[in-house]
Design a protein around this motif. Structure first.
Motif, mmCIF file in Angstrom:
data_model
loop_
_atom_site.group_PDB
_atom_site.id
_atom_site.type_symbol
_atom_site.label_atom_id
_atom_site.label_comp_id
_atom_site.label_asym_id
_atom_site.label_seq_id
_atom_site.Cartn_x
_atom_site.Cartn_y
_atom_site.Cartn_z
ATOM 1 N N MET A 322 41.739 62.232 48.636
ATOM 2 C CA MET A 322 41.364 63.129 49.729
ATOM 3 C C MET A 322 42.152 64.439 49.709
ATOM 4 O O MET A 322 41.885 65.320 50.537
ATOM 5 C CB MET A 322 41.606 62.423 51.069
ATOM 6 C CG MET A 322 40.795 61.160 51.262
ATOM 7 S SD MET A 322 41.299 60.262 52.752
ATOM 8 C CE MET A 322 40.888 61.427 54.045
ATOM 9 N N LEU A 323 43.088 64.581 48.800
ATOM 10 C CA LEU A 323 43.975 65.742 48.807
ATOM 11 C C LEU A 323 43.515 66.812 47.825
ATOM 12 O O LEU A 323 42.638 66.580 46.983
ATOM 13 C CB LEU A 323 45.402 65.295 48.468
ATOM 14 C CG LEU A 323 45.996 64.212 49.376
ATOM 15 C CD1 LEU A 323 47.386 63.819 48.898
ATOM 16 C CD2 LEU A 323 46.032 64.674 50.825
ATOM 17 N N GLY A 324 44.121 67.986 47.933
ATOM 18 C CA GLY A 324 43.835 69.048 46.980
ATOM 19 C C GLY A 324 44.151 68.616 45.567
ATOM 20 O O GLY A 324 45.242 68.094 45.303
ATOM 21 N N GLY A 325 43.205 68.792 44.641
ATOM 22 C CA GLY A 325 43.384 68.330 43.274
ATOM 23 C C GLY A 325 42.971 66.897 43.060
ATOM 24 O O GLY A 325 42.941 66.428 41.914
ATOM 25 N N GLY A 326 42.623 66.191 44.155
ATOM 26 C CA GLY A 326 42.190 64.803 44.037
ATOM 27 C C GLY A 326 40.744 64.682 43.587
ATOM 28 O O GLY A 326 40.027 65.674 43.424
ATOM 29 N N ARG A 327 40.289 63.437 43.432
ATOM 30 C CA ARG A 327 38.960 63.184 42.868
ATOM 31 C C ARG A 327 37.841 63.794 43.711
ATOM 32 O O ARG A 327 36.957 64.461 43.182
ATOM 33 C CB ARG A 327 38.739 61.675 42.749
ATOM 34 C CG ARG A 327 37.419 61.305 42.097
ATOM 35 C CD ARG A 327 37.140 59.818 42.223
ATOM 36 N NE ARG A 327 38.259 59.039 41.678
ATOM 37 C CZ ARG A 327 38.347 57.713 41.790
ATOM 38 N NH1 ARG A 327 37.392 57.041 42.439
ATOM 39 N NH2 ARG A 327 39.370 57.075 41.262
ATOM 40 N N TYR A 328 37.906 63.577 45.024
ATOM 41 C CA TYR A 328 36.820 64.084 45.868
ATOM 42 C C TYR A 328 36.831 65.610 45.927
ATOM 43 O O TYR A 328 35.769 66.262 45.965
ATOM 44 C CB TYR A 328 36.917 63.504 47.276
ATOM 45 C CG TYR A 328 36.769 62.009 47.340
ATOM 46 C CD1 TYR A 328 36.203 61.290 46.289
ATOM 47 C CD2 TYR A 328 37.213 61.291 48.447
ATOM 48 C CE1 TYR A 328 36.077 59.916 46.337
ATOM 49 C CE2 TYR A 328 37.090 59.909 48.516
ATOM 50 C CZ TYR A 328 36.523 59.234 47.447
ATOM 51 O OH TYR A 328 36.403 57.869 47.519
ATOM 52 N N TYR A 329 37.989 66.188 45.985
ATOM 53 C CA TYR A 329 38.132 67.653 45.949
ATOM 54 C C TYR A 329 37.473 68.210 44.688
ATOM 55 O O TYR A 329 36.692 69.164 44.735
ATOM 56 C CB TYR A 329 39.618 67.999 45.998
ATOM 57 C CG TYR A 329 39.972 69.440 45.703
ATOM 58 C CD1 TYR A 329 40.063 70.373 46.730
ATOM 59 C CD2 TYR A 329 40.252 69.860 44.397
ATOM 60 C CE1 TYR A 329 40.420 71.692 46.464
ATOM 61 C CE2 TYR A 329 40.609 71.170 44.122
ATOM 62 C CZ TYR A 329 40.686 72.083 45.164
ATOM 63 O OH TYR A 329 41.024 73.392 44.888
ATOM 64 N N ARG A 330 37.755 67.593 43.549
ATOM 65 C CA ARG A 330 37.219 68.093 42.281
ATOM 66 C C ARG A 330 35.710 67.884 42.181
ATOM 67 O O ARG A 330 35.020 68.693 41.555
ATOM 68 C CB ARG A 330 37.937 67.418 41.113
ATOM 69 C CG ARG A 330 39.375 67.891 40.968
ATOM 70 C CD ARG A 330 40.070 67.264 39.781
ATOM 71 N NE ARG A 330 41.413 67.799 39.607
ATOM 72 C CZ ARG A 330 42.243 67.435 38.642
ATOM 73 N NH1 ARG A 330 41.853 66.522 37.750
ATOM 74 N NH2 ARG A 330 43.438 67.973 38.544
ATOM 75 N N TRP A 331 35.184 66.836 42.791
ATOM 76 C CA TRP A 331 33.735 66.652 42.803
ATOM 77 C C TRP A 331 33.055 67.864 43.427
ATOM 78 O O TRP A 331 32.055 68.351 42.920
ATOM 79 C CB TRP A 331 33.372 65.398 43.603
ATOM 80 C CG TRP A 331 33.620 64.116 42.878
ATOM 81 C CD1 TRP A 331 34.108 63.957 41.602
ATOM 82 C CD2 TRP A 331 33.407 62.787 43.384
ATOM 83 N NE1 TRP A 331 34.222 62.626 41.286
ATOM 84 C CE2 TRP A 331 33.791 61.881 42.350
ATOM 85 C CE3 TRP A 331 32.937 62.277 44.585
ATOM 86 C CZ2 TRP A 331 33.705 60.503 42.520
ATOM 87 C CZ3 TRP A 331 32.855 60.898 44.753
ATOM 88 C CH2 TRP A 331 33.229 60.031 43.724
ATOM 89 N N TYR A 332 33.621 68.329 44.534
ATOM 90 C CA TYR A 332 32.973 69.453 45.219
ATOM 91 C C TYR A 332 33.179 70.773 44.475
ATOM 92 O O TYR A 332 32.298 71.633 44.477
ATOM 93 C CB TYR A 332 33.481 69.577 46.658
ATOM 94 C CG TYR A 332 32.555 70.401 47.528
ATOM 95 C CD1 TYR A 332 31.330 69.895 47.936
ATOM 96 C CD2 TYR A 332 32.908 71.692 47.929
ATOM 97 C CE1 TYR A 332 30.470 70.650 48.727
ATOM 98 C CE2 TYR A 332 32.064 72.449 48.724
ATOM 99 C CZ TYR A 332 30.844 71.922 49.116
ATOM 100 O OH TYR A 332 29.982 72.679 49.892
#
Length: 423
Positions: A322-332
């Motif tokens: 959920m953090l900056g640089g994390g998986r979900y961030y990178r998906w978007y």
């Protein structure tokens, strides 16, 4: 606790999340809208520009205050208001990101394609998208903040410099501070007041506060100063553009194109009046305003998406995804960059544009109304709830944005009907 806040405040520098949210919100489209207002109405709508700046200070301060006072993100706050917020925000952030990705890349590419025309516009769009992708992929907020500071500096020199060179009439400027509604100009006035600096990126402010390390109520005074300074700078930008429109275009009865192309027209006028060098420098300012919006969205809205998805999946607070640089961030970040490149080369389908216009026009009233709900109830500690004057301004914001949203909805529906009939 208070002592900690004082120590933090002494260490604080003027470049903070406020300048990031403000620079993200002021894109080429905002500058063109203000320029057109100056060219059509002279200084009559200066008061509306200032009112719009105040509106955004109140909205962003509300989002920041909620985050610092509660330790919760704005999306977590929306969820507490009911499932309807998720049903709205989910489709919005997906559709908006797809269309905005193409729009931001093309806007950033326009001045570069004018300066270096041997590379086609579409390829400049791809290049700017990839540069933005590289800058934000790792989620390093200090990098974003430093890049934004440089871009804001370029914008300040070019936009404010253009206003100074027109030698504005100070008495006319003062007259524009008196609220006057020009004949037939209600929607233009509301749009100018409502369009000074940002839509969804206003809600990203709380995420940038967290990335900066401003995480609790001890930072409240610093946040308020940061936000006010940033939007005063925003106000200076749009007032400068209004001056250029009034002094350079209104006085000479010159017209410019709608959309981002209007800034290309203005660079031509500036080059003819003040020399080719200044026309070129202004194109750099055009690029800075567009690229700062791209960088801010690629980072800030990706943080919002990561929180949105992680909250829906009930992940624990601080989960790396959920953090900056994390998986979900990178998906978007990937979603903002690569699928929209299809629209850059193929043209944007009318159905997607209409859906974007409808959802986008409803986001600002959504933000204003939800802040009223969050900041007047036990969802926020009593000390940090709204005062009467804040509620009054938020209510005015909501009313303005509801009217603008309804107008955009009508335009979208009539535009769709016209496109079907024409087809």
């Amino acid at each position: 606790m208070a002592g900690t806040g004082v120590q933090q405040e002494r260490k604080w520098s003027i470049i903070g999340p406020g300048i990031v949210v403000a620079a993200t919100g002021v894109g080429a489209g905002d500058l063109v809208a203000t320029l057109v207002a100056g060219s059509n109405y002279n200084y009559t709508l200066l008061w509306a520009v200032i009112a719009g700046t105040v509106f955004k200070i109140v909205l962003v301060e509300g989002a920041g205050r909620y985050s610092l006072a509660t330790g919760r993100t704005i999306f977590q706050g929306w969820r507490s208001l009911g499932r309807w917020t998720t049903w709205y925000f989910g489709p919005y952030i997906v559709i908006w990101g797809f269309v905005y990705g193409a729009t931001a890349m093309l806007s950033s590419a326009l001045p570069l394609a004018t300066l270096l025309p041997w590379i086609p516009l579409q390829w400049w769009a791809v290049i700017t998208g990839l540069i933005g992708f590289a800058l934000v992929w790792w989620g390093k907020y200090p990098v974003v903040e430093k890049v934004m500071a440089v871009l804001v500096g370029i914008m300040f020199v070019t936009v404010v410099g253009a206003a100074i060179m027109t030698l504005p009439n100070l008495l006319d400027i003062l007259a524009g501070l008196v609220p006057v509604l020009p004949e037939g100009g209600l929607i233009t006035t509301l749009a100018l007041a409502g369009g000074v600096g940002g839509t969804i990126t206003l809600a990203a402010y709380g995420y940038w506060l967290r990335e900066k390390g401003w995480s609790d109520a001890t930072w409240m005074r610093v946040m308020r100063l940061d936000n006010a300074v940033a939007y005063v700078i925003t106000g200076v930008f749009v007032i400068a553009m209004l001056i250029v429109g009034a002094e350079l275009l209104f006085s000479a009865s010159l017209a410019i194109s709608a959309g981002d192309e209007g800034l290309l027209d203005l660079s031509t006028v500036l080059a003819e009046r003040y020399g080719a060098v200044f026309g070129t420098v202004f194109l750099l300012g055009f690029w800075a305003s567009s690229f700062s919006s791209l960088i801010g969205v690629w980072n800030g809205v990706s943080l919002m998406f990561a929180d949105f998805l992680g909250t829906l999946r009930k992940l624990p607070e601080g989960d790396a995804r959920m953090l900056g640089g994390g998986r979900y961030y990178r998906w978007y970040v990937l979603w903002l960059t690569f699928p929209p490149m299809l629209l850059v080369f193929m043209g944007r389908p009318i159905e997607v544009i209409l859906a974007y216009g409808v959802l986008g026009s409803l986001f600002m009233p959504f933000l204003a109304l939800t802040l009223l709900g969050l900041l007047n109830t036990d969802r926020t500690p009593r000390e940090w709830r709204n005062r009467w004057h804040t509620n009054t301004l938020l209510a005015i914001c909501a009313l303005v944005f509801v009217v603008l949203g309804a107008n955009e909805l009508v335009k979208a529906v009539t535009g769709y009907v016209a496109s079907v009939s024409g087809g």
